[in-house]
Design a protein around this motif. Structure first.
Motif, PDB file in Angstrom:
ATOM      1  N   LEU A  15      13.836   0.053   2.952  1.00 52.84           N
ATOM      2  CA  LEU A  15      13.448  -0.477   1.633  1.00 52.84           C
ATOM      3  C   LEU A  15      14.209  -1.763   1.334  1.00 52.84           C
ATOM      4  O   LEU A  15      13.658  -2.700   0.753  1.00 52.84           O
TER       5      LEU A  15
ATOM      6  N   ALA B 157      10.542  -3.485   2.806  1.00 50.10           N
ATOM      7  CA  ALA B 157       9.380  -2.698   3.213  1.00 50.10           C
ATOM      8  C   ALA B 157       8.916  -1.875   2.022  1.00 50.10           C
ATOM      9  O   ALA B 157       9.713  -1.477   1.183  1.00 50.10           O
ATOM     10  N   THR B 158       7.609  -1.646   1.933  1.00 49.56           N
ATOM     11  CA  THR B 158       7.113  -0.784   0.868  1.00 49.56           C
ATOM     12  C   THR B 158       7.419   0.661   1.238  1.00 49.56           C
ATOM     13  O   THR B 158       7.830   0.953   2.367  1.00 49.56           O
TER      14      THR B 158
ATOM     15  N   GLU C 266       5.176   1.635   4.143  1.00 45.49           N
ATOM     16  CA  GLU C 266       5.637   1.134   5.447  1.00 45.49           C
ATOM     17  C   GLU C 266       6.863   1.900   5.915  1.00 45.49           C
ATOM     18  O   GLU C 266       7.002   2.223   7.099  1.00 45.49           O
ATOM     19  N   THR C 267       7.756   2.190   4.952  1.00 41.41           N
ATOM     20  CA  THR C 267       8.970   2.928   5.303  1.00 41.41           C
ATOM     21  C   THR C 267       8.611   4.298   5.860  1.00 41.41           C
ATOM     22  O   THR C 267       9.136   4.729   6.887  1.00 41.41           O
TER      23      THR C 267
END
Lengths: 265, 458
Positions: free
Chosen positions: B345, B349-350, B353-354
């Motif tokens: 994060l 990254a969203t 995505e994480t």
């Protein structure tokens, strides 16, 4: 080890990169940070020092809105990055975090290869259009984090296989790979041995050429060695903020003096 | 009498505890330091009495009946057993036994009544002997352990040794049971393969086990090719996993990362209830709701769908497995260190995505382990398929056909008239053995995967 290098500093006046005014942070009903004002200059290392639980890490996490990921945490006040309010509803925390990178206390490389660890950020932000560009970013980042020579022959091996100090430098490489403007470091050396600490400290000094660095540390020697500005936190308040040399040699507040001389903390 | 023996044993063991504890306390009275705490001195006596006598008592109870039977049979008057086979002798023994318990049918011969009276007497002697044995043995051990109480005596180590041995014995029970099950399966399966060649079983494409078990019965010739059955199992299990894996994993991901806390607090327990529904109830659901719905949908589309389909059975089995997979995956995701999530994060990254690129890959060992265990359950599941998939052994991979599975065939083979010298019955054991080997293989694979990739992120 590096000695106290207070005198070698050339204190050029840099423009203000981040500005915090009247920041309060609450965890549920408890107030962790009380009306903090801080200016963070560009291309400068700013150190946050203070006893455990004084809120310095909490404040650091406000600067890239990492506190958003904690449900009960509430932040009020005004924090600006290049004059722009980062808590404005129009600001996407995801994009903010690409500009304000972070390195954690404990090295936390992903269970992926060294290459993929560094390429992670550039990939999700689409910074490279092809493999060659990505390779270049990865190499540049690893070089900036002073780990290229150790890692170049084992880029496809897992980042978790490196030593603690190497892992932390890998995490720094990962953070600089997205080309942040500010780099936040939350006690980056507390899990490292003295040699690895010295390497990371040297690295922080080099990183200052490109980024604004904010470092939280428990070690006053470390703050004195690497920083140009120091902020002393105590019980959620910002007690004193100024030139590192001045804080360590001529503190204005008695609490700062007590902490630096080891009487509280 | 057995109950009295057990109560006596418990009382004597408690007495041992109290005596030794008091003796230890008496030593400390003048300020001497004990090596072990008083409690351990007591425990040592308690365990020394309890464990050996208990083991002996159980052995005694297990051996009592066969020995009394032997003595009774041996003391019968000469000549009465002449010319009798094994079975007939067993019948005589059973009759004597029921007479001795007061259940008299007809008018038994005099020698049987005498034998029955002798049996009753023998049991009385045995009971008295048992209680005496418990009292004497326990008392002897009691005295011996009492005499060992000294300041230097390492009562803690001694007690721990006994407990250690007891734990080893307990863990051996599970292992011995497993070995027993395998042997039971293997012996019957070997008898089956003596009648039906192994290759016929393994590669045969016809499964018609309804061969006559009595001379005058009319039935088919019999064919024991397991392929249609195992293919049926594979089809049903595949349908179940195709449904359960994605839904289960997405549920886990949602609950773990995205669900608001309130929703999570509701959905998790509900899923656990779903996991607790008996499979036979899922079977009702399959035949009463899913199968008719499929048939209706098929009729609308102009496709004839049989009332029993692999799709109905597999689908409902998939629903059954959703909570299983989702709870495994949720645990695996929760075990991924928060530092990895924060690290991702912090790079910008969203959460999606994480989850996709960091948390999920790090949790894969646990997730794969859970999915493979679910496969084992799908293969071994019986009730839903009995009710919804049918009994016809068709060699087909069409999910809209009626199929049968290994477990269903085992059930049907062992229902009704069974003769254990007949390939029809023995085939069940061969199928059971193959099923066991299959699920064992999958479980071993699952454990290896989990072990190999475990804690790789540390």
């Amino acid at each position: 080890m590096n000695d106290m290098r207070l005198t070698e500093r050339n204190m050029t006046d840099q423009k203000i990169k981040m500005q915090a005014r009247g920041v309060d942070v609450f965890y549920g009903d408890t107030q962790a940070i009380k009306t903090v004002d801080v200016d963070i200059q560009d291309k400068t290392v700013t150190a946050f020092i203070g006893p455990s639980g004084c809120g310095k890490s909490t404040f650091l996490r406000c600067l890239n809105r990492m506190n958003d990921t904690i449900d009960v945490c509430r932040v009020t006040g005004d924090i600006r990055l290049d004059e722009e309010d980062i808590y404005d509803p129009r600001v996407d925390p995801v994009q903010l975090r690409a500009k304000v990178g972070m390195v954690f206390q404990k090295p936390n490389p992903f269970p992926k290869s060294i290459y993929d660890n560094v390429a992670y950020g550039p990939r999700i932000h689409g910074l490279a259009t092809n493999k060659a560009e990505l390779d270049e970013i990865v190499e540049k980042s690893l070089r900036r984090a002073a780990i290229w020579d150790e890692a170049k022959d084992r880029l496809d091996q897992p980042g978790t296989g490196l030593s603690g100090g190497q892992q932390q430098r890998l995490c720094i490489a990962r953070a600089v790979a997205t080309n942040p403007e500010v780099l936040l470091m939350d006690e980056p050396c507390s899990a490292l041995d003295p040699i690895a600490t010295a390497q990371v400290e040297e690295l922080i000094d080099e990183l200052r050429e490109r980024f604004s660095v904010v470092i939280v540390t428990h070690s006053m020697q470390q703050a004195a060695r690497v920083s140009q500005k120091t902020a002393f936190f105590h019980l959620g308040e910002l007690v004193e903020f100024g030139e590192t040399s001045q804080i360590f040699t001529n503190p204005q507040d008695t609490r700062t003096e007590s902490y630096i001389t080891g009487r509280i903390g | 009498m057995t109950l009295i023996a057990f109560i006596l044993l418990a009382v004597l063991a408690t007495v041992g505890y109290v005596l030794n504890r008091q003796a230890a306390a008496a030593i400390t009275a003048d300020g001497t330091r004990l090596h072990s705490l008083k409690h351990f001195h007591g425990l040592f006596s308690l365990l020394s009495v309890l464990v050996p006598v208990l083991v002996l008592l159980c052995l005694y109870l297990a051996l009592q009946t066969p020995i009394i039977n032997m003595v009774t049979m041996a003391s019968l008057p000469d000549g009465v057993l002449d010319g009798m086979g094994d079975g007939a002798q067993q019948l005589v023994l059973a009759e004597i036994r029921s007479v001795s318990q007061g259940r008299v049918f007809g008018t038994p011969e005099d020698w049987k009544i005498i034998a029955a009276e002798r049996m009753v007497a023998l049991y009385q002697y045995a009971d008295i002997a048992m209680v005496t044995m418990v009292i004497i043995l326990s008392s002897v051990i009691l005295v011996l352990t009492r005499r060992r109480v000294t300041a230097e005596f390492r009562a803690r180590q001694a007690a721990e040794t006994i407990i250690h041995g007891f734990m080893i014995a307990c863990s051996t029970v599970a292992i011995l049971t497993t070995i027993g099950i395998i042997l039971a399966l293997a012996f019957e399966a070997i008898r089956f393969f003596e009648m039906v060649p192994f290759t016929d079983f393994l590669f045969g494409v016809n499964w018609e086990p309804q061969i006559p078990i009595r001379e005058d019965q009319i039935a088919a010739e019999g064919a024991f090719g397991w392929l249609p059955v195992i293919v049926g199992t594979a089809v049903v299990a595949t349908i179940a996993m195709l449904l359960a894996t994605p839904i289960g994993l997405l549920t886990a991901i949602y609950l773990n990362e995205f669900a608001p806390r309130g929703l999570r607090a509701v959905v998790k327990p509900v899923l656990e209830i779903l996991a607790g529904v008996p499979t036979v109830v899922y079977g009702f659901f399959a035949i009463l709701v899913v199968a008719p719905a499929l048939r209706g949908a098929g009729a609308d589309l102009g496709i004839g769908i049989s009332p029993n389909t692999a799709l109905a059975a597999g689908g409902v089995m998939g629903i059954m497995l959703i909570p299983f997979i989702s709870s495994f995956a949720d645990d695996a995701l929760s075990a991924v260190p928060r530092a990895l999530r924060d690290g991702s994060l912090a790079i910008g990254a969203t959460r999606g995505e994480t989850m996709l690129k960091v948390q999920f890959p790090a949790a894969i060992p646990g997730i794969v382990g859970g999915v493979l265990l679910a496969v084992s359950r799908a293969i071994g599941e019986t009730m839903i398929v009995v009710m919804a998939a049918g009994l016809m052994a068709n060699l087909t991979i069409n999910p809209l056909d009626s199929v049968t599975t290994v477990t269903v065939q085992i059930v049907t083979l062992l229902i009704g008239d069974t003769a254990f010298d007949n390939p029809k019955t023995l085939a069940a054991f061969a199928l059971g053995l193959m099923l066991f080997i299959l699920t064992l293989g999958i479980n071993v694979l699952a454990l290896r995967i989990v072990r190999k990739y475990r804690e790789i992120y540390d």
